[in-house]
Motif scaffolding. Structure first.
Motif, PDB file in Angstrom:
ATOM      1  N   GLN A 196       0.809  -1.208   0.000  1.00 42.03           N
ATOM      2  CA  GLN A 196       0.000   0.000   0.000  1.00 42.03           C
ATOM      3  C   GLN A 196       0.850   1.269   0.000  1.00 42.03           C
ATOM      4  OE1 GLN A 196      -2.731  -0.370   3.256  1.00 42.03           O
ATOM      5  NE2 GLN A 196      -3.932  -1.959   2.229  1.00 42.03           N
ATOM      6  N   LEU A 197       1.879   1.276  -0.859  1.00 43.71           N
ATOM      7  CA  LEU A 197       2.718   2.454  -1.017  1.00 43.71           C
ATOM      8  C   LEU A 197       2.092   3.386  -2.045  1.00 43.71           C
ATOM      9  CD1 LEU A 197       6.233   0.784  -1.139  1.00 43.71           C
ATOM     10  CD2 LEU A 197       5.175   1.961   0.781  1.00 43.71           C
ATOM     11  N   TYR A 198       2.260   4.668  -1.831  1.00 44.87           N
ATOM     12  CA  TYR A 198       1.725   5.655  -2.753  1.00 44.87           C
ATOM     13  C   TYR A 198       2.649   5.744  -3.966  1.00 44.87           C
ATOM     14  CZ  TYR A 198      -0.093  10.009  -4.551  1.00 44.87           C
ATOM     15  OH  TYR A 198      -0.644  10.965  -5.364  1.00 44.87           O
ATOM     16  N   GLY A 199       2.118   5.738  -5.158  1.00 42.20           N
ATOM     17  CA  GLY A 199       2.913   5.839  -6.383  1.00 42.20           C
ATOM     18  C   GLY A 199       3.560   4.531  -6.770  1.00 42.20           C
ATOM     19  N   ALA A 200       2.806   3.460  -6.763  1.00 39.16           N
ATOM     20  CA  ALA A 200       3.359   2.139  -7.045  1.00 39.16           C
ATOM     21  C   ALA A 200       3.898   2.040  -8.468  1.00 39.16           C
ATOM     22  CB  ALA A 200       2.302   1.068  -6.805  1.00 39.16           C
TER      23      ALA A 200
END
Length: 93
Positions: free
Chosen positions: A56-60
């Motif tokens: 759930q990292l931003y900017g995968a």
């Protein structure tokens, strides 16, 4: 946040193909051939992109592109073959 669905997988594959093609243009004939760069570019982006989505990292997609560049760089560096016969002489006794 990206979700793991067909559209995201499509974009990961597209980014991997683009990164593999661009890196092949930069390296020329020194590294792997184009097919290898394209294949490992897709593998790198899909693995890193799916991992970033699951964490759930931003900017995968951005993580996937940068990670594929690093992964392809390492694969190409370790696949460069030098011609060991260029300056070596074999002396038979």
């Amino acid at each position: 946040m990206e979700v793991l669905n067909g559209v995201t997988i499509y974009w990961l594959i597209s980014i991997g193909l683009l990164v593999g093609f661009i890196l092949d243009l930069f390296l020329g004939k020194r590294g792997m051939k184009m097919v290898g760069n394209l294949f490992f570019g897709v593998v790198g982006t899909v693995v890193i992109g799916v991992s970033a989505i699951l964490l759930q990292l931003y900017g995968a997609l951005l993580f996937a592109a940068v990670g594929a560049v690093a992964f392809l760089f390492l694969v190409n560096v370790f696949s460069i073959h030098t011609d060991s016969r260029s300056g070596a002489k074999i002396i038979n006794s």
